[in-house]
Design a protein around this motif. Sequence first.
Motif, PDB file in Angstrom:
ATOM      1  N   ALA A  97      -1.378  -3.852   9.435  1.00  0.00           N
ATOM      2  CA  ALA A  97      -2.581  -4.085   8.639  1.00  0.00           C
ATOM      3  C   ALA A  97      -3.066  -2.791   7.989  1.00  0.00           C
ATOM      4  N   HIS A  98      -3.103  -1.702   8.775  1.00  0.00           N
ATOM      5  CA  HIS A  98      -3.530  -0.419   8.227  1.00  0.00           C
ATOM      6  C   HIS A  98      -2.583   0.036   7.116  1.00  0.00           C
ATOM      7  N   TYR A  99      -1.290  -0.166   7.353  1.00  0.00           N
ATOM      8  CA  TYR A  99      -0.315   0.257   6.348  1.00  0.00           C
ATOM      9  C   TYR A  99      -0.493  -0.548   5.056  1.00  0.00           C
ATOM     10  N   ALA A 100      -0.749  -1.840   5.180  1.00  0.00           N
ATOM     11  CA  ALA A 100      -0.928  -2.683   3.992  1.00  0.00           C
ATOM     12  C   ALA A 100      -2.082  -2.169   3.133  1.00  0.00           C
ATOM     13  N   VAL A 101      -3.142  -1.730   3.795  1.00  0.00           N
ATOM     14  CA  VAL A 101      -4.295  -1.198   3.055  1.00  0.00           C
ATOM     15  C   VAL A 101      -3.931   0.086   2.330  1.00  0.00           C
ATOM     16  N   TRP A 102      -3.337   1.032   3.066  1.00  0.00           N
ATOM     17  CA  TRP A 102      -3.000   2.320   2.448  1.00  0.00           C
ATOM     18  C   TRP A 102      -1.856   2.194   1.437  1.00  0.00           C
ATOM     19  N   ASP A 103      -1.003   1.200   1.649  1.00  0.00           N
ATOM     20  CA  ASP A 103       0.052   0.962   0.665  1.00  0.00           C
ATOM     21  C   ASP A 103      -0.560   0.511  -0.656  1.00  0.00           C
ATOM     22  N   MET A 104      -1.551  -0.375  -0.555  1.00  0.00           N
ATOM     23  CA  MET A 104      -2.206  -0.875  -1.766  1.00  0.00           C
ATOM     24  C   MET A 104      -3.014   0.223  -2.456  1.00  0.00           C
ATOM     25  N   LEU A 105      -3.672   1.079  -1.679  1.00  0.00           N
ATOM     26  CA  LEU A 105      -4.554   2.098  -2.248  1.00  0.00           C
ATOM     27  C   LEU A 105      -3.814   3.349  -2.720  1.00  0.00           C
ATOM     28  N   VAL A 127       6.745  -3.752  14.487  1.00  0.00           N
ATOM     29  CA  VAL A 127       5.567  -2.972  14.122  1.00  0.00           C
ATOM     30  C   VAL A 127       4.330  -3.749  14.571  1.00  0.00           C
ATOM     31  N   PRO A 128       3.469  -3.139  15.403  1.00  0.00           N
ATOM     32  CA  PRO A 128       2.259  -3.845  15.867  1.00  0.00           C
ATOM     33  C   PRO A 128       1.404  -4.329  14.702  1.00  0.00           C
ATOM     34  N   LYS A 152      -0.169   9.481   7.369  1.00  0.00           N
ATOM     35  CA  LYS A 152      -0.285   9.369   8.828  1.00  0.00           C
ATOM     36  C   LYS A 152       0.004   7.932   9.274  1.00  0.00           C
ATOM     37  N   THR A 153      -0.582   6.964   8.568  1.00  0.00           N
ATOM     38  CA  THR A 153      -0.341   5.557   8.895  1.00  0.00           C
ATOM     39  C   THR A 153       1.107   5.177   8.621  1.00  0.00           C
ATOM     40  N   GLY A 154       1.638   5.687   7.489  1.00  0.00           N
ATOM     41  CA  GLY A 154       3.035   5.405   7.140  1.00  0.00           C
ATOM     42  C   GLY A 154       4.008   5.930   8.182  1.00  0.00           C
ATOM     43  N   LEU A 155       3.716   7.100   8.741  1.00  0.00           N
ATOM     44  CA  LEU A 155       4.581   7.678   9.768  1.00  0.00           C
ATOM     45  C   LEU A 155       4.560   6.837  11.046  1.00  0.00           C
ATOM     46  N   LYS A 156       3.396   6.309  11.395  1.00  0.00           N
ATOM     47  CA  LYS A 156       3.306   5.437  12.575  1.00  0.00           C
ATOM     48  C   LYS A 156       4.214   4.223  12.382  1.00  0.00           C
ATOM     49  N   ARG A 157       4.099   3.607  11.212  1.00  0.00           N
ATOM     50  CA  ARG A 157       4.935   2.429  10.915  1.00  0.00           C
ATOM     51  C   ARG A 157       6.411   2.815  10.894  1.00  0.00           C
TER      52      ARG A 157
END
Length: 630
Positions: free
Chosen positions: A357-365, A351-352, A336-341
């Motif tokens: 920031a949210h994407y960086a977290v989910w990318d790492m996890l 990209v806001p 969901k976060t990836g699609l927003k980005r």
Amino acid sequence: MNSHTRPTPAKQIEINGVIVSAVPGQKPALVDGCDTIVSLFQKRCEQLAARTAHREKDLGIWQSYSWQDYWTHAKWLGLGLRALGLARGEVVSILSEDRKEWLYADMGIQCVGGIASGVYTTDSASQLEYLLRDSGSRFLFVENDEQLDKFLEIEDQASRVEKVIILDQDGLHDLRHEKCVFLDDLYETGRAYEAENHGVFEAEIAKTRPEDTALLIYTSGTTGMPKGAMLSQENVISACVSGAHALPTQDHDEQLCFLPLCHILERNVSVYFPIAGKATVNFAESPETVFDNLREVSPAHFTAVPRVWEKVYSRVRVLAQEATPIGRLCFNLAIKTGLKRADYLLARKPVPLGVRAHYAVWDMLVLRNLRRMLGMDKMRRGGTGAAPISPELIRWYWAIGVQLLEGYGMTENAGLASINLPNDNKIGSVGRPCPGVGTRIADDGEIQTLGLNNFQGYWRNNEKTAETFTEDGWLRTGDVGKLDDDGFLTITGRLKDIIITAGGKNITPAEIESRLKFSHYISDAVVIGDARKYLTCLIMIDQENVEKYAQDRKVPFSDFASLCASQEVVDLIKGEVEEVNHAFARVEQIKDFRLINVLLTAEDEELTATMKLKRSFVEKKHAGLIEEMY
């Protein structure tokens, strides 16, 4: 006519260390000063010598082969053919799966002035006979005993063939046949010929001119017998120029070769572009192991047909469904976060900070591990072409951090006419025309192209060649599309596939079929409706995903046909069709469908070797199912 051409590039441009030039209307196209692919091949082998050109598995272990190996074996092979009587301008056929010897044959044949022509390993003996007869091949390379059997079956009809060169001796050590020789024997013949004719290989390369025919590539034959498209040395170099601009290959890049080398897409990506860009090509063990090999190689870029990208997506969806509840939740939030980005990136907007920031977290996890699991952790870009792909599928790949770019080309324009770029991308389009390629839309909507990449014509078929070019020299692609104000090209279908309903409504089925194939339960679809009151559809289900769906719900089935017949599966596909219908006007909606209940492979007449359904064959073979729906 609506027309658009890219701005004329500078005469000399350096891209990742490769000097290219291609000015429309000015000849020749050049890569590092070379105007033929054979002279560029010679230059690269001299420059890179001991560096690795290819890797291939032997007994499960990756083995490396240098550019010097590439040169030496291509030279021995080419001179071996010359010693056997190959003349300049003659065709040599290659019937083999992807392997380094395919490339040795391709370049060896061209370097001595021959024309290289690939044959799909899925072709039948009768199809092989047609290709050998039509091309006039006197020499045929076959991979192994399986492919040799096809020739032996039609030997009497293929009487023009003088020698069959066998690449793999397994199971054939006792073979005694006057026309058959093994590759090692051909190498030895070439070595002996070189000893008596020192420098002849280099001299033959120097004789080659840009206008000389390099390749004979037979079209997939969706509307009849295949036609041999002649591509010149200039066409190939022109494609390399376009590739350097649009699909830059960097020094030391790793690639994975797995699509059939008979096809212009893989020929460019795994033979000619790596020669231009000095990349290393890794050969997949087989089409069945491509996903394992992808993880092992982790290439810098990976080009595949939509069916492969759809398969990867489906596998990920299945794995996500099998995860723990917390695992599924994390995966869905990451996507969901990836699609927003992705939506910001694809719209070419900043990209806001919060989304980043949210994407960086989910990318790492989550997402970084997903890319590593898929073998896409080092991938700068992915490429797709040869058939339509769902825009939603492209969005999904961008969401997981893989820049999937759609391009457009066909055999007749050397495989690359337009492409999206990472920072110049419009989803749903096939990008802007490549430098040096003129593009226009005819009054009937047909896309037409003009450039040094346009092919020479069809082999021994002047009538069909004349039909393929306009009076002012533009190539009729047969595809229908549009150019927007920004110069992006969108393909809407094929001229011959346009459906005119009984009510007089013109419908191009490609977009509807593409939306249906985005479902991970649908492998392929053919929309029916020409001269009918409404649209219907023949659907091929995705065996792996539908079987899992059935097993999870304890739906009984004994084989593929019974799986297709189960009411639960029919209801599942009905739901997918209804979901797609919401995106279209009433006249474009599917009113009924039937499932094709036999598994198809490229050996079946309904499919081309590149796994595209042949509409005419499907409609003819399944006429009974179609009539049921009306």
